[in-house]
Scaffold this motif. Sequence first.
Motif, PDB file in Angstrom:
ATOM      1  N   THR A  32      40.593  32.955  39.569  1.00 21.19           N
ATOM      2  CA  THR A  32      40.313  32.916  40.999  1.00 21.19           C
ATOM      3  C   THR A  32      40.022  31.510  41.507  1.00 21.19           C
ATOM      4  OG1 THR A  32      37.991  33.427  40.544  1.00 21.19           O
ATOM      5  CG2 THR A  32      39.435  35.279  41.058  1.00 21.19           C
TER       6      THR A  32
ATOM      7  N   LEU B  61      40.770  32.349  46.947  1.00 23.11           N
ATOM      8  CA  LEU B  61      41.198  33.736  47.139  1.00 23.11           C
ATOM      9  C   LEU B  61      40.320  34.640  46.283  1.00 23.11           C
ATOM     10  CD1 LEU B  61      45.038  33.194  47.102  1.00 23.11           C
ATOM     11  CD2 LEU B  61      43.884  34.598  48.804  1.00 23.11           C
TER      12      LEU B  61
ATOM     13  N   LEU C 201      39.474  38.432  44.698  1.00 18.59           N
ATOM     14  CA  LEU C 201      40.122  39.683  44.314  1.00 18.59           C
ATOM     15  C   LEU C 201      39.073  40.719  43.945  1.00 18.59           C
ATOM     16  CD1 LEU C 201      43.101  38.664  41.983  1.00 18.59           C
ATOM     17  CD2 LEU C 201      43.121  39.042  44.440  1.00 18.59           C
TER      18      LEU C 201
ATOM     19  N   VAL D 105      42.671  41.624  48.371  1.00 17.01           N
ATOM     20  CA  VAL D 105      42.800  40.162  48.350  1.00 17.01           C
ATOM     21  C   VAL D 105      42.275  39.628  49.671  1.00 17.01           C
ATOM     22  CG1 VAL D 105      44.379  38.221  48.075  1.00 17.01           C
ATOM     23  CG2 VAL D 105      44.899  40.412  46.981  1.00 17.01           C
TER      24      VAL D 105
END
Length: 241
Positions: free
Chosen positions: A26, A133, A135, A144
């Motif tokens: 990530t 981003l 998740l 997302v």
Amino acid sequence: MKLRSLFFALAVPFLAAPAFGSELRTTPSAVLELFTSQGCASCPPADALLTEIGARKDVIALAYHVDYWDYIGWRDTFGSNSFSDYQHAYATAQNKARVYTPQLIINGETDVVGSRRSDIVEALAKSSLSITLDLDEKDGLIAVSAAGNADFPTSRLWLVTFKTAASVAIKRGENKDRVLNYSHIVTARQLIGLWDPRDGVSVRLPVADLLGTNSDGAAILIQEDCNGHPGRIIGGTSFLR
């Protein structure tokens, strides 16, 4: 255009197990896009180097197999004209007259020969991705999301699926009679939304539909648009099934 939320309808049952584990990335600092071909004699060292560097937790590695070497006698088993078009689009965006293999593009802007370790290491030392981003996976859906950032323009959100590894026996062409190992083999690249500087983005994706049967990993990238062509990559994350 602003995109606040995008939902993809499920066509198959939910997955019972988590979609990703230790391979979730990530906070990478770089996205490495290698343009390669099974028909190119100069490519195997670059393919091997991508496998090595792609094991680092701070990078996302992607190998796009182009099809313009197919004419010399061996059709790349992973090759796609769409990947050749993607490479040509980069060349147009960067005002370059030609494409080549093995070409490595780092974060959508730095161009190096894919087999030159020292150049890659130097470029990686200077690389960073500004947008994080996030998740989250539940009941077969991956959520997302990314916050906005006024320092960047509206950008595109891409889903890139890939196969982690494969070996291929080459029958013809420049690599005839060699068995070559490949990794991070891109299977598809799809636009799934827009990231907005003010509102960011929020997307939900069904894991089963997302990867299908030919892929076991995926990257999600935020990439600037350069007059309709690919520009700088400002955010990314990846995971394995």
